[in-house]
Design an enzyme around this catalytic site. Sequence first.
Site, short mmCIF file in Angstrom:
data_model
loop_
_atom_site.label_atom_id
_atom_site.label_comp_id
_atom_site.label_asym_id
_atom_site.label_seq_id
_atom_site.Cartn_x
_atom_site.Cartn_y
_atom_site.Cartn_z
N ASN A 30 0.85 -1.20 0.00
CA ASN A 30 0.00 0.00 0.00
C ASN A 30 0.88 1.24 0.00
OD1 ASN A 30 0.50 0.92 2.83
ND2 ASN A 30 -0.39 -1.09 3.29
N ARG A 31 0.25 2.40 0.03
CA ARG A 31 0.96 3.65 -0.25
C ARG A 31 1.49 4.33 1.02
NH1 ARG A 31 -0.53 4.53 -5.53
NH2 ARG A 31 -2.44 3.45 -6.17
#
Length: 230
Positions: A30-31
């Site tokens: 994820n970011r």
Amino acid sequence: ALPYDLAGARIVISAGGTREPLDPVRYLGNRSSGKQGFALARAAAQRGAHVTVVAGSTNEAGEPAGVDVVHIEDARELADEMTKRAADADAVIMAAAVADFRPITVNDTKIKKNDDGPAPIELTTNPDILRGLVQSRESGAIPSEVVIVGFAAETGDEHGGVLDHGREKLRRKGCDLLVVNAVGDGKAFGTEDNTGWLLAANGNETSLPYGSKTLMASRILDEVHALLPD
Ligand code: PMT
């Protein structure tokens, strides 16, 4: 100057994103950059706390002075580390972006392209670490005095806005504080700044005005300090 009001408090903070392996080369990620978790760690250390960060994948360069950093990769490793360290903590802050799901099968060789095109990836559910910490406190596996802080990364949807989802998540998780921040459209993940609300189990709701993740960290730590036993 920051108050030196967390002297001696043992605070464990998770930061960054988990990586859920698919094969030796690929993972579901994820970011999260780790900025919010590390901002909390730096601010807590400056206020005298003994800080351990359990870090997944981050963009953080060095390791902040006066902070112990433990590295993990996936959600299950994070669960093990957080559960182990929560037993000796005064406060636990779950700022990491933890994958809810992981691939059921981890291939031990790189998945090859073939003529039939990509095979579907079957997912299975990861442990809910935050919920598990609250349950461990209820069962006595960790001391009842441990302050447990969660985050909620919400986009809002047809069922309600970010704050509504945050209130619902606080009820579901049972933690003492929940930091609600809007994500999506480039917000929060990887940014220098953040904003949102701080929801307390006792019903108090504090708006966290737009500003640096360091400012947000100090506001969160003010509320953590208020919940620590004298
Ligand atoms: O790292 P940055 O780039 O600075 O970005 C900061 C952030 C957006 C990642 C951070 O502010 C944030 O919102 N972190 C929580 C992200 C997340 O996983 O939110 P969630 O709503 O999916 O999870 C709710 C809470 O449960 C979180 O405290 C999370 O750590 C925890 N969780 C989630 C899934 C899971 N299986 N176990 C958990 O404990």
